[in-house]
Design an enzyme around this catalytic site. Structure first.
Site, PDB file in Angstrom:
ATOM      1  N   SER A  13       0.631  -1.314   0.036  1.00 39.20           N
ATOM      2  CA  SER A  13      -0.072  -0.045   0.086  1.00 39.20           C
ATOM      3  C   SER A  13       0.706   1.324   0.066  1.00 39.20           C
ATOM      4  O   SER A  13       1.706   1.452  -0.825  1.00 39.20           O
ATOM      5  CB  SER A  13      -0.731  -0.090   1.083  1.00 39.20           C
ATOM      6  OG  SER A  13      -2.098   0.874   1.070  1.00 39.20           O
ATOM      7  N   ASP A  43      -7.775  -5.542  -6.327  1.00 39.78           N
ATOM      8  CA  ASP A  43      -7.739  -4.450  -5.639  1.00 39.78           C
ATOM      9  C   ASP A  43      -7.951  -3.218  -6.649  1.00 39.78           C
ATOM     10  O   ASP A  43      -7.521  -3.057  -7.576  1.00 39.78           O
ATOM     11  CB  ASP A  43      -6.276  -4.382  -5.096  1.00 39.78           C
ATOM     12  CG  ASP A  43      -6.024  -3.088  -4.532  1.00 39.78           C
ATOM     13  OD1 ASP A  43      -6.956  -2.533  -3.668  1.00 39.78           O
ATOM     14  OD2 ASP A  43      -4.772  -2.714  -4.405  1.00 39.78           O
ATOM     15  N   HIS A  96      -6.149  -6.154  -2.197  1.00 41.57           N
ATOM     16  CA  HIS A  96      -5.162  -5.420  -1.433  1.00 41.57           C
ATOM     17  C   HIS A  96      -4.244  -6.042  -0.972  1.00 41.57           C
ATOM     18  O   HIS A  96      -2.819  -5.959  -0.961  1.00 41.57           O
ATOM     19  CB  HIS A  96      -5.685  -4.223  -1.056  1.00 41.57           C
ATOM     20  CG  HIS A  96      -4.780  -3.166  -0.513  1.00 41.57           C
ATOM     21  ND1 HIS A  96      -4.193  -2.339  -1.311  1.00 41.57           N
ATOM     22  CD2 HIS A  96      -4.267  -2.795   0.612  1.00 41.57           C
ATOM     23  CE1 HIS A  96      -3.622  -1.384  -0.927  1.00 41.57           C
ATOM     24  NE2 HIS A  96      -3.379  -1.543   0.370  1.00 41.57           N
TER      25      HIS A  96
END
EC number: 3.4.16.5
Length: 500
Positions: free
Chosen positions: A216, A404, A461
């Protein structure tokens, strides 16, 4: 009074934003970072705690520039497991007023010679303890608060460190707001200083291969941190850190390219219609203009870029509704997309807190204050430092779960292919190959020289959470220089692992 070129550009940008916002009919909070930060964190069920002030009762103090570490056997483990080589500690950051960085260190279940890996969770402002207990740490938390061994924990093949890198995140804290970090320079210097002291504490690991990993917003942290380590090595600043490579999962690295990919990905996944696509794309030119103003400065223009460009994502989310933007296969249940509440309960246990030496310091899964402090850093391009690392032989793996939305594989693939380095053309021409795990395709790999890109199937994700076995195999092959191999060598059984 004369108008400076930069001020004129900002005024033009605001005019473009107003025009685009009118055309899109955005919701009232669409461009306000505070509202978005709170919404993102609430959607993950990670409500921020109160700001911490001063040393909590029962927490052990440590001198500036020093590290205080203890061996840990966490409550909730089966009886009789013995000394696992698990550690928790605080590093008192030098050149700060009162900042302390918290970390876990788990020695390998295999060999002492296994690589040292550091993991950074993104946010910005989210704790790496989320990864410890929900992704790639040694164990997970059962509903009865016992710990269950993770048979795909990355400590099976590495000596792994999980750090809360930003003051105010997890158990890292300061009594002085001036210690809050606002950019990658501050974060990467803190991490570099930590490693210098860590390897003095653990000299038996200093010659091991070293890899940086995370996901991330770590797509920002990691390139800056890797560059800091590499430059420190070149300048002989201290202990040589045997940096071999880094891996970023579903990261945010080059916003100019990645934000432009939002509408393409959303249309490809049938999250929006073509009419929505055309309408939302009207925000792309002002977004690109805003990012150009931002450059790599991290100044006020970067805040404007954040506000403009996130209107693209917000507009998509208004249409997506209750879908989980970290995994578009799933629906959010009410306002909650994932439930990590067991982590809060676990760290609320007095015995756990005593075991890891945090006293009554409040655990913060994700911090809105850290998130907001880093907003001027958000739209900076961190890809710019990667080519120099590639040219010096530092291996780079960019991987992404295919479902994601927020840091989607398409945007990541595009910036990887656009990156200018000596192997760019050959990388583009390289054929994709299947990434096989147990003779099944777990992803699609493209690799040339020191650069690899892996699209992971059936994952969102958080790839280690969604596809733990594939993630472990990915790490194994990457750290052994065998990423292109479909089938890894058979791992020898260990008495230790059999015992647990």
């Amino acid at each position: 009074m004369a108008t400076t070129p930069r001020l004129a550009s900002l005024l033009l940008l605001l005019a473009l934003c107003a025009a685009a916002a009118g055309a899109l009919r955005l919701p009232p909070d669409a461009s306000f970072p505070g509202a978005q930060a709170e919404r993102l964190i609430r959607a993950l069920n990670l409500l921020p705690g109160r700001p911490r002030r001063g040393l909590g009762a029962g927490a052990e103090d440590v001198a500036p520039g020093q590290l205080l570490e203890r061996r840990v056997t966490l409550p909730g483990l089966p009886e009789g497991v013995g000394d696992l080589g698990h550690h928790a500690g605080y590093y008192r950051l030098p050149n700060t007023h009162d900042a302390r960085m918290f970390y876990f260190f788990f020695e390998s279940r295999g060999k002492k010679e296994d690589p040292v890996v550091i993991w950074l969770t993104g946010g910005p402002g989210c704790s790496s303890e989320l990864a410890v207990f929900y992704e790639n740490g040694p164990f997970t938390i059962a509903n009865n608060m016992s710990l269950v061994w993770n048979k795909f924990g990355w400590d099976k093949i590495s000596n792994i460190i999980f750090v809360d890198p930003a003051t105010g995140t997890g158990f890292s804290y300061s009594s002085d707001d001036r210690d809050t970090r606002h950019d990658e320079a501050g974060v990467s210097n803190d991490l570099y200083d930590f490693l210098q002291v860590f390897f003095k504490k653990h000299p038996e690991f200093v010659k091991n291969d070293f890899f940086i990993t995370g996901e991330s917003y770590a797509g920002h942290y990691i390139p800056a941190f890797a560059s800091r380590v590499h430059q420190g090595n070149k300048k002989n600043e201290g202990t040589h850190i045997n940096l071999k490579g880094f891996a970023i999962g579903n990261g945010l690295t080059d916003p100019a390219i990645q934000y432009k990919a939002y509408t393409d990905y959303a249309l490809d996944m049938n999250l929006i219609q073509k009419a929505d696509y055309d309408r939302i794309n009207k925000f792309i030119p002002p977004c690109e203009f805003a990012i150009k103003l931002c450059g790599t400065d991290g100044k006020a223009s970067c805040m404007a870029a954040y506000m403009v460009c996130n209107s693209i994502f917000n507009s998509i989310m208004k249409l997506v509704g209750t879908k989980n933007y970290y995994d578009v296969r799933k629906e959010c249940e009410g306002k909650l997309c994932y439930d990590f509440s067991n982590l809060e309960k676990f760290f609320g246990d007095k015995a756990v807190r005593q075991a890891i030496g945090v006293g009554d310091i409040e655990f913060v899964s994700c911090s809105t204050s850290v998130y907001q402090a880093m907003l001027t850093d958000w739209m900076r391009n961190l890809e710019v430092g990667i080519p120099a690392l590639l040219e010096d032989g530092i291996n780079v793996l960019i991987y992404a779960g295919e479902y994601d939305l927020i840091c989607n594989w398409l945007g990541n693939s595009r910036w990887v292919h656009s990156m200018e380095w000596s192997g760019q053309k050959d990388f583009a021409k390289t054929a994709e190959s299947s990434f096989l795990v147990d003779d099944a395709q777990a992803g699609v790999l493209k690799s040339h020289g020191a650069l690899s890109f892996l699209k992971v199937h059936n994952a969102g994700h958080m790839v280690p959470m969604d596809q733990p076995k594939a993630a472990l195999e990915m790490l194994r092959r990457f750290t052994q220089g065998k990423l292109k191999e479909s089938v890894p060598e058979e791992e020898p059984a260990t008495t230790f692992y059999a015992a647990i």
